[in-house]
Design an enzyme around this catalytic site. Structure first.
Site, short mmCIF file in Angstrom:
data_model
loop_
_atom_site.label_atom_id
_atom_site.label_comp_id
_atom_site.label_asym_id
_atom_site.label_seq_id
_atom_site.Cartn_x
_atom_site.Cartn_y
_atom_site.Cartn_z
N ARG A 155 -4.13 -8.35 -3.02
CA ARG A 155 -5.56 -8.03 -3.08
C ARG A 155 -6.05 -7.69 -4.49
O ARG A 155 -7.26 -7.62 -4.71
CB ARG A 155 -5.87 -6.86 -2.14
CG ARG A 155 -5.79 -7.24 -0.67
CD ARG A 155 -6.26 -6.11 0.23
NE ARG A 155 -6.44 -6.54 1.61
CZ ARG A 155 -5.59 -6.28 2.61
NH1 ARG A 155 -4.49 -5.60 2.37
NH2 ARG A 155 -5.85 -6.69 3.84
N ASP A 187 3.91 -0.37 1.15
CA ASP A 187 3.22 -0.07 2.42
C ASP A 187 4.08 0.95 3.15
O ASP A 187 4.79 0.62 4.11
CB ASP A 187 3.06 -1.36 3.22
CG ASP A 187 2.26 -2.39 2.45
OD1 ASP A 187 1.04 -2.41 2.59
OD2 ASP A 187 2.87 -3.16 1.66
N HIS A 246 6.83 -9.13 -3.63
CA HIS A 246 7.43 -9.89 -2.52
C HIS A 246 8.79 -10.45 -2.95
O HIS A 246 9.77 -10.40 -2.20
CB HIS A 246 6.54 -11.07 -2.13
CG HIS A 246 5.19 -10.71 -1.61
ND1 HIS A 246 4.03 -10.99 -2.30
CD2 HIS A 246 4.80 -10.10 -0.47
CE1 HIS A 246 2.99 -10.58 -1.58
NE2 HIS A 246 3.42 -10.04 -0.47
N GLY A 269 8.69 -3.48 1.97
CA GLY A 269 8.42 -2.78 0.71
C GLY A 269 7.90 -1.36 0.93
O GLY A 269 7.17 -1.09 1.87
N TYR A 274 0.42 -15.36 -0.67
CA TYR A 274 -0.15 -15.08 -1.99
C TYR A 274 0.85 -14.21 -2.76
O TYR A 274 0.55 -13.11 -3.19
CB TYR A 274 -1.53 -14.42 -1.89
CG TYR A 274 -2.43 -14.81 -3.05
CD1 TYR A 274 -2.96 -16.10 -3.12
CD2 TYR A 274 -2.70 -13.92 -4.07
CE1 TYR A 274 -3.75 -16.47 -4.20
CE2 TYR A 274 -3.49 -14.29 -5.15
CZ TYR A 274 -4.01 -15.57 -5.20
OH TYR A 274 -4.80 -15.95 -6.26
P1 AMP Z 1 2.11 -8.37 2.49
O1 AMP Z 1 2.19 -9.80 2.10
O2 AMP Z 1 1.12 -7.58 1.71
O3 AMP Z 1 1.98 -8.18 3.99
O4 AMP Z 1 3.51 -7.73 2.11
C1 AMP Z 1 4.72 -8.26 2.58
C2 AMP Z 1 5.85 -7.35 2.21
O5 AMP Z 1 5.89 -7.20 0.79
C3 AMP Z 1 5.70 -5.93 2.79
O6 AMP Z 1 6.97 -5.45 3.18
C4 AMP Z 1 5.16 -5.16 1.61
O7 AMP Z 1 5.46 -3.78 1.65
C5 AMP Z 1 5.88 -5.83 0.46
N1 AMP Z 1 5.17 -5.60 -0.80
C6 AMP Z 1 3.87 -5.87 -1.08
N2 AMP Z 1 3.57 -5.47 -2.33
C7 AMP Z 1 4.70 -4.92 -2.84
C8 AMP Z 1 5.03 -4.31 -4.09
N3 AMP Z 1 4.14 -4.17 -5.07
N4 AMP Z 1 6.30 -3.86 -4.26
C9 AMP Z 1 7.22 -3.98 -3.28
N5 AMP Z 1 6.97 -4.55 -2.08
C10 AMP Z 1 5.73 -5.01 -1.86
#
Ligand code: AMP
Length: 286
Positions: free
Chosen positions: A188, A151, A38, A148, A33
């Site tokens: 989310r 997190d 990302h 990122g 998503y």
């Molecule tokens: P997720 O799909 O939420 O598991 O995130 C995958 C990667 O994208 C992780 O390393 C997150 O920290 C990074 N990420 C998610 N949202 C952001 C954002 N707003 N800015 C930078 N990195 C992000």
């Protein structure tokens, strides 16, 4: 053309071949998503490596009972198009049953960094995260992996795991990307109604107040936390779980800010648990 890989063995073979011919592999693990946060990590990987692998896997072991595993948003087609647009080389989308076959019993626990902050509100979450990332590292065999700062605790958990378990992988952080109105980009956010979204803006505004206070000379963590909490309390419908100031390198508790620190928070807004943070005392000010 981006190649979609679904089999673990096939991904391992591809990575072996790439490494054999001296290609530097960059890896961005995600739960899909995808948004510009990302994609900023993907761009970073592209700049640092010869080949970029992105994974999409909604990892069941990092969700607690009653969390949103079943309804986590998914859009494989849209994600694929976005990654093609970034000229990603390989998209790895494994099956849950292949990643965790019946009889699976091995977990990675980063004991200290996983404690406190989100660790207190999501028991077992970082164990699930460390486990899946270790597995993905053994499948994708990257030279570099990008995580990122959105997190923030996760980034430090992975850093510690890589150090402690001697993974020969460089972990590179990517800055937190926000929407124009300031809200931290998150898959989310799609759960938020327009009204909830408006309320959620207070989170970043309050973090900025904390940063302003720091920049005007306040160094006491307790005073910074109080200012952020008071600001968030001014808006209804935002239920704060925690605000804390921690050392940005180690995530240890601090009383006073004398080197880079992170103000981190989590709050429930409507049906969503949101996290956000801001770095203070970092030289480039980001
Ligand atoms: P997720 O799909 O939420 O598991 O995130 C995958 C990667 O994208 C992780 O390393 C997150 O920290 C990074 N990420 C998610 N949202 C952001 C954002 N707003 N800015 C930078 N990195 C992000």
């Amino acid at each position: 053309m981006m190649q979609v890989v679904r089999q673990i063995r096939e991904m391992q073979k591809i990575s072996d071949q790439l490494r054999q011919v001296g290609k530097k592999i960059g890896f961005v693990p995600t739960m899909g998503y995808l948004h510009d946060g990302h994609l900023s990590l993907v761009k970073k990987a592209k700049g640092l490596c010869d080949v970029v692998v992105v994974s999409i896997f909604v990892n069941p072991t990092q969700f607690g009972p009653g969390e949103d595993f079943k309804r986590y948003p998914r859009d494989e087609e849209g994600d694929g198009a976005k990654l093609e647009g970034e000229a990603v080389d390989f998209l790895f989308i494994p099956e849950a049953g292949d990643m965790y076959p019946s009889g699976y019993q091995t977990y990675v626990d980063v004991t200290e960094v996983s404690k406190g902050l989100c660790g207190d509100f999501r028991p077992g979450h970082f164990r699930g995260v460390a486990t899946i990332v270790a597995k993905l590292f053994n499948i994708v065999k990257p030279d570099v992996a990008i995580f990122g700062e959105k997190d923030y605790q996760q980034l430090l958990v992975i850093r510690k795991m890589v150090e402690d378990l001697n993974f020969d992988i460089k972990i590179i952080p990517g800055v937190l990307i926000r929407e124009e109105d300031g809200i931290a980009m998150s898959s989310r956010n799609t759960y938020l109604s327009p009204d909830e979204r408006k309320r959620a803006l207070i989170l970043y505004r309050s973090l900025l107040k904390g940063k302003d206070l720091f920049q005007s000379g306040e160094r006491r963590a307790s005073a910074l936390v109080r200012a952020v909490k008071e600001s968030i309390a001014s808006v209804d419908g935002v239920s704060l779980q925690y605000v804390e100031v921690r050392d940005a390198e180690t995530l240890e508790k601090i009383e006073s800010v004398s080197k880079p620190a992170v103000i981190a928070l989590a709050a429930i807004v409507g049906p969503v648990r949101l996290i956000d943070n801001i770095i203070i005392g970092r030289e480039n000010g980001t």
